[in-house]
Design a protein around this motif. Structure first.
Motif, PDB file in Angstrom:
ATOM      1  N   THR A  12     -38.722 -39.257 -34.401  1.00 39.48           N
ATOM      2  CA  THR A  12     -37.937 -38.239 -35.102  1.00 39.48           C
ATOM      3  C   THR A  12     -36.499 -38.229 -34.605  1.00 39.48           C
ATOM      4  OG1 THR A  12     -39.904 -36.869 -35.454  1.00 39.48           O
ATOM      5  CG2 THR A  12     -37.759 -35.765 -35.599  1.00 39.48           C
ATOM      6  N   LEU A  13     -36.314 -38.310 -33.288  1.00 42.22           N
ATOM      7  CA  LEU A  13     -34.960 -38.344 -32.730  1.00 42.22           C
ATOM      8  C   LEU A  13     -34.197 -39.575 -33.211  1.00 42.22           C
ATOM      9  CD1 LEU A  13     -35.724 -37.167 -29.093  1.00 42.22           C
ATOM     10  CD2 LEU A  13     -34.467 -35.893 -30.844  1.00 42.22           C
ATOM     11  N   GLU A  14     -34.882 -40.705 -33.278  1.00 43.52           N
ATOM     12  CA  GLU A  14     -34.243 -41.933 -33.764  1.00 43.52           C
ATOM     13  C   GLU A  14     -33.883 -41.791 -35.246  1.00 43.52           C
ATOM     14  OE1 GLU A  14     -34.965 -46.748 -33.742  1.00 43.52           O
ATOM     15  OE2 GLU A  14     -36.690 -45.431 -33.527  1.00 43.52           O
ATOM     16  N   LYS A  15     -34.792 -41.257 -36.036  1.00 38.28           N
ATOM     17  CA  LYS A  15     -34.547 -41.066 -37.470  1.00 38.28           C
ATOM     18  C   LYS A  15     -33.345 -40.157 -37.709  1.00 38.28           C
ATOM     19  CE  LYS A  15     -36.735 -39.010 -41.509  1.00 38.28           C
ATOM     20  NZ  LYS A  15     -37.880 -38.213 -41.967  1.00 38.28           N
ATOM     21  N   ASN A  16     -33.163 -39.161 -36.844  1.00 39.43           N
ATOM     22  CA  ASN A  16     -32.059 -38.214 -37.000  1.00 39.43           C
ATOM     23  C   ASN A  16     -30.768 -38.651 -36.314  1.00 39.43           C
ATOM     24  OD1 ASN A  16     -33.347 -36.184 -38.611  1.00 39.43           O
ATOM     25  ND2 ASN A  16     -34.589 -35.687 -36.835  1.00 39.43           N
ATOM     26  N   GLY A  17     -30.755 -39.859 -35.768  1.00 38.93           N
ATOM     27  CA  GLY A  17     -29.523 -40.397 -35.192  1.00 38.93           C
ATOM     28  C   GLY A  17     -29.174 -39.845 -33.830  1.00 38.93           C
ATOM     29  N   PRO A  37     -23.711 -41.222 -29.840  1.00 38.69           N
ATOM     30  CA  PRO A  37     -22.644 -40.232 -29.710  1.00 38.69           C
ATOM     31  C   PRO A  37     -23.093 -38.848 -30.213  1.00 38.69           C
ATOM     32  CG  PRO A  37     -21.703 -42.281 -30.458  1.00 38.69           C
ATOM     33  CD  PRO A  37     -23.200 -42.465 -30.473  1.00 38.69           C
ATOM     34  N   LYS A  38     -23.866 -38.816 -31.287  1.00 35.08           N
ATOM     35  CA  LYS A  38     -24.400 -37.554 -31.799  1.00 35.08           C
ATOM     36  C   LYS A  38     -25.318 -36.904 -30.764  1.00 35.08           C
ATOM     37  CE  LYS A  38     -26.980 -35.822 -35.808  1.00 35.08           C
ATOM     38  NZ  LYS A  38     -27.649 -36.237 -37.068  1.00 35.08           N
ATOM     39  N   GLY A  39     -26.142 -37.703 -30.099  1.00 34.70           N
ATOM     40  CA  GLY A  39     -27.035 -37.194 -29.061  1.00 34.70           C
ATOM     41  C   GLY A  39     -26.274 -36.687 -27.853  1.00 34.70           C
ATOM     42  N   LYS A  40     -25.213 -37.392 -27.477  1.00 34.96           N
ATOM     43  CA  LYS A  40     -24.398 -36.948 -26.339  1.00 34.96           C
ATOM     44  C   LYS A  40     -23.707 -35.628 -26.656  1.00 34.96           C
ATOM     45  CE  LYS A  40     -23.669 -41.545 -24.482  1.00 34.96           C
ATOM     46  NZ  LYS A  40     -22.751 -42.651 -24.284  1.00 34.96           N
ATOM     47  N   ASP A  41     -23.295 -35.469 -27.902  1.00 36.77           N
ATOM     48  CA  ASP A  41     -22.665 -34.218 -28.313  1.00 36.77           C
ATOM     49  C   ASP A  41     -23.688 -33.074 -28.268  1.00 36.77           C
ATOM     50  OD1 ASP A  41     -20.256 -32.957 -29.170  1.00 36.77           O
ATOM     51  OD2 ASP A  41     -21.102 -32.814 -31.198  1.00 36.77           O
ATOM     52  N   ALA A  42     -24.908 -33.333 -28.697  1.00 30.79           N
ATOM     53  CA  ALA A  42     -25.968 -32.320 -28.664  1.00 30.79           C
ATOM     54  C   ALA A  42     -26.324 -31.949 -27.224  1.00 30.79           C
ATOM     55  CB  ALA A  42     -27.202 -32.816 -29.403  1.00 30.79           C
ATOM     56  N   ARG A  43     -26.237 -32.910 -26.322  1.00 35.96           N
ATOM     57  CA  ARG A  43     -26.550 -32.640 -24.912  1.00 35.96           C
ATOM     58  C   ARG A  43     -25.630 -31.545 -24.372  1.00 35.96           C
ATOM     59  NH1 ARG A  43     -26.351 -37.446 -20.661  1.00 35.96           N
ATOM     60  NH2 ARG A  43     -24.267 -37.574 -21.532  1.00 35.96           N
ATOM     61  N   LYS A  44     -24.377 -31.530 -24.805  1.00 35.35           N
ATOM     62  CA  LYS A  44     -23.440 -30.486 -24.371  1.00 35.35           C
ATOM     63  C   LYS A  44     -23.956 -29.102 -24.776  1.00 35.35           C
ATOM     64  CE  LYS A  44     -19.513 -33.564 -25.026  1.00 35.35           C
ATOM     65  NZ  LYS A  44     -18.344 -33.827 -25.875  1.00 35.35           N
ATOM     66  N   MET A  45     -24.496 -29.011 -25.982  1.00 33.74           N
ATOM     67  CA  MET A  45     -25.017 -27.739 -26.475  1.00 33.74           C
ATOM     68  C   MET A  45     -26.214 -27.289 -25.639  1.00 33.74           C
ATOM     69  SD  MET A  45     -26.749 -26.900 -30.172  1.00 33.74           S
ATOM     70  CE  MET A  45     -27.949 -28.182 -29.886  1.00 33.74           C
ATOM     71  N   PHE A  46     -27.124 -28.208 -25.335  1.00 36.20           N
ATOM     72  CA  PHE A  46     -28.301 -27.850 -24.553  1.00 36.20           C
ATOM     73  C   PHE A  46     -27.926 -27.468 -23.123  1.00 36.20           C
ATOM     74  CE2 PHE A  46     -30.443 -30.361 -27.896  1.00 36.20           C
ATOM     75  CZ  PHE A  46     -31.280 -29.367 -28.362  1.00 36.20           C
ATOM     76  N   THR A  47     -26.947 -28.148 -22.565  1.00 35.65           N
ATOM     77  CA  THR A  47     -26.480 -27.797 -21.229  1.00 35.65           C
ATOM     78  C   THR A  47     -25.911 -26.380 -21.226  1.00 35.65           C
ATOM     79  OG1 THR A  47     -26.011 -30.112 -20.723  1.00 35.65           O
ATOM     80  CG2 THR A  47     -24.907 -28.466 -19.367  1.00 35.65           C
ATOM     81  N   ALA A  48     -25.145 -26.045 -22.257  1.00 31.64           N
ATOM     82  CA  ALA A  48     -24.584 -24.694 -22.361  1.00 31.64           C
ATOM     83  C   ALA A  48     -25.697 -23.658 -22.504  1.00 31.64           C
ATOM     84  CB  ALA A  48     -23.627 -24.608 -23.547  1.00 31.64           C
ATOM     85  N   MET A  49     -26.743 -23.975 -23.250  1.00 34.80           N
ATOM     86  CA  MET A  49     -27.868 -23.050 -23.407  1.00 34.80           C
ATOM     87  C   MET A  49     -28.603 -22.850 -22.082  1.00 34.80           C
ATOM     88  SD  MET A  49     -29.318 -24.312 -27.102  1.00 34.80           S
ATOM     89  CE  MET A  49     -30.767 -23.273 -27.055  1.00 34.80           C
ATOM     90  N   ILE A  50     -28.762 -23.900 -21.318  1.00 40.38           N
ATOM     91  CA  ILE A  50     -29.424 -23.796 -20.009  1.00 40.38           C
ATOM     92  C   ILE A  50     -28.576 -22.959 -19.063  1.00 40.38           C
ATOM     93  CG2 ILE A  50     -30.110 -25.110 -17.965  1.00 40.38           C
ATOM     94  CD1 ILE A  50     -30.942 -27.372 -19.975  1.00 40.38           C
ATOM     95  N   ASP A  51     -27.271 -23.178 -19.072  1.00 39.58           N
ATOM     96  CA  ASP A  51     -26.372 -22.378 -18.237  1.00 39.58           C
ATOM     97  C   ASP A  51     -26.471 -20.905 -18.606  1.00 39.58           C
ATOM     98  OD1 ASP A  51     -25.539 -24.671 -16.946  1.00 39.58           O
ATOM     99  OD2 ASP A  51     -23.656 -24.841 -18.072  1.00 39.58           O
ATOM    100  N   TRP A  52     -26.506 -20.597 -19.901  1.00 38.58           N
ATOM    101  CA  TRP A  52     -26.615 -19.221 -20.364  1.00 38.58           C
ATOM    102  C   TRP A  52     -27.950 -18.610 -19.896  1.00 38.58           C
ATOM    103  CZ3 TRP A  52     -30.185 -17.023 -23.742  1.00 38.58           C
ATOM    104  CH2 TRP A  52     -29.901 -15.725 -24.142  1.00 38.58           C
TER     105      TRP A  52
END
Length: 56
Positions: A12-17, A37-52
């Motif tokens: 699923t992750l591969e299919k969604n780029g 690059p899309k996955g690396k950008d999403a990682r920033k969001m998850f890191t921010a959610m974990i920090d919160w």
């Protein structure tokens, strides 16, 4: 997590780029996954959610 569930999630992750998959033609077969690059950008969001979450 079962190997079947992991495989489905990775597909699923591969299919969604979010990740790319590289298959190496060796015995036994070897696979390598990398964030796109899309996955690396999403990682920033998850890191921010974990920090919160850690603040609350």
């Amino acid at each position: 997590m079962s190997s079947r569930t992991l495989s489905a999630r990775l597909k699923t992750l591969e299919k969604n780029g979010i990740i790319t998959r590289t298959v190496y033609p060796v015995i036994p077969p070897s696979l390598e996954y990398q964030l796109t690059p899309k996955g690396k950008d999403a990682r920033k969001m998850f890191t921010a959610m974990i920090d919160w979450k850690n603040r609350w």
